[in-house]
Scaffold this motif. Structure first.
Motif, PDB file in Angstrom:
ATOM      1  N   SER A  62       1.197  -1.509  -0.286  1.00 47.19           N
ATOM      2  CA  SER A  62      -0.512   0.384   0.332  1.00 47.19           C
ATOM      3  C   SER A  62       0.972   1.553  -0.327  1.00 47.19           C
ATOM      4  CB  SER A  62      -0.554   0.268   1.153  1.00 47.19           C
ATOM      5  OG  SER A  62      -0.224  -0.101   2.595  1.00 47.19           O
ATOM      6  N   LYS A  86      -2.676   9.949   1.087  1.00 53.03           N
ATOM      7  CA  LYS A  86      -4.080   9.397   1.454  1.00 53.03           C
ATOM      8  C   LYS A  86      -4.927   9.291   3.046  1.00 53.03           C
ATOM      9  CE  LYS A  86      -3.031   6.096  -2.733  1.00 53.03           C
ATOM     10  NZ  LYS A  86      -2.938   5.147  -2.635  1.00 53.03           N
ATOM     11  N   GLU A  88      -6.439   7.301   4.113  1.00 54.68           N
ATOM     12  CA  GLU A  88      -6.115   5.940   4.825  1.00 54.68           C
ATOM     13  C   GLU A  88      -4.344   6.156   5.981  1.00 54.68           C
ATOM     14  OE1 GLU A  88      -7.279   6.905   2.064  1.00 54.68           O
ATOM     15  OE2 GLU A  88      -6.136   5.097   0.185  1.00 54.68           O
ATOM     16  N   ASP A  89      -3.324   7.160   5.687  1.00 58.33           N
ATOM     17  CA  ASP A  89      -2.709   7.159   6.256  1.00 58.33           C
ATOM     18  C   ASP A  89      -2.903   7.514   7.006  1.00 58.33           C
ATOM     19  OD1 ASP A  89      -0.310   7.619   2.523  1.00 58.33           O
ATOM     20  OD2 ASP A  89      -1.011   5.649   3.863  1.00 58.33           O
TER      21      ASP A  89
END
Length: 126
Positions: A62, A86, A88-89
């Motif tokens: 990812s 992002k 989601e990081d």
């Protein structure tokens, strides 16, 4: 061995952030180093690792192509350059050291790490 992570903060999606991990004690150049992260409600995961020689690295899928792990053995510091961030990081990022690894090997096994830093929060806004 003590590890001090720093460099976290709030960044917009698509932006960049560089984390640092300063070490004291031990023989820094002989340690495999790893960056981990833990998002709210999730388990801690290994993000990247680098060998003591800095010649071998690994990344989880990812972050491949976006994150770069590096180290400066003279400064006893490791880095995680994070680009194209992002949402989601978003997580608390930890650095960790494995004192028993081979000098030329990174370390994939989270249980092999002996010392951990305190974590630094990275928040990526959308």
């Amino acid at each position: 061995v003590q590890l001090q992570a720093s460099g976290g903060g709030l960044v917009q999606a698509g932006g960049s952030q560089r984390l640092s991990c300063a070490a004291s004690g031990g023989t820094f150049g002989h340690m495999a180093l790893g960056w981990f992260r833990q998002a709210p409600g999730q388990e801690r995961e290994l993000v990247a690792s680098i060998s003591g020689s800095a010649t071998s690295t690994m990344y989880i899928d990812s972050v491949k192509g976006r994150f770069t792990i590096s180290r400066d053995n003279f400064k006893k510091t490791a880095y995680l350059q994070m680009n194209a961030l992002k949402p989601e990081d978003t997580a608390v990022y930890f650095c960790a050291a494995d004192l028993d690894s081979n000098w030329w090997s990174y370390q994939r096994d989270a249980h092999a790490y002996d010392y951990w830093g305190q974590g630094t929060l990275v928040t990526v806004s959308s």
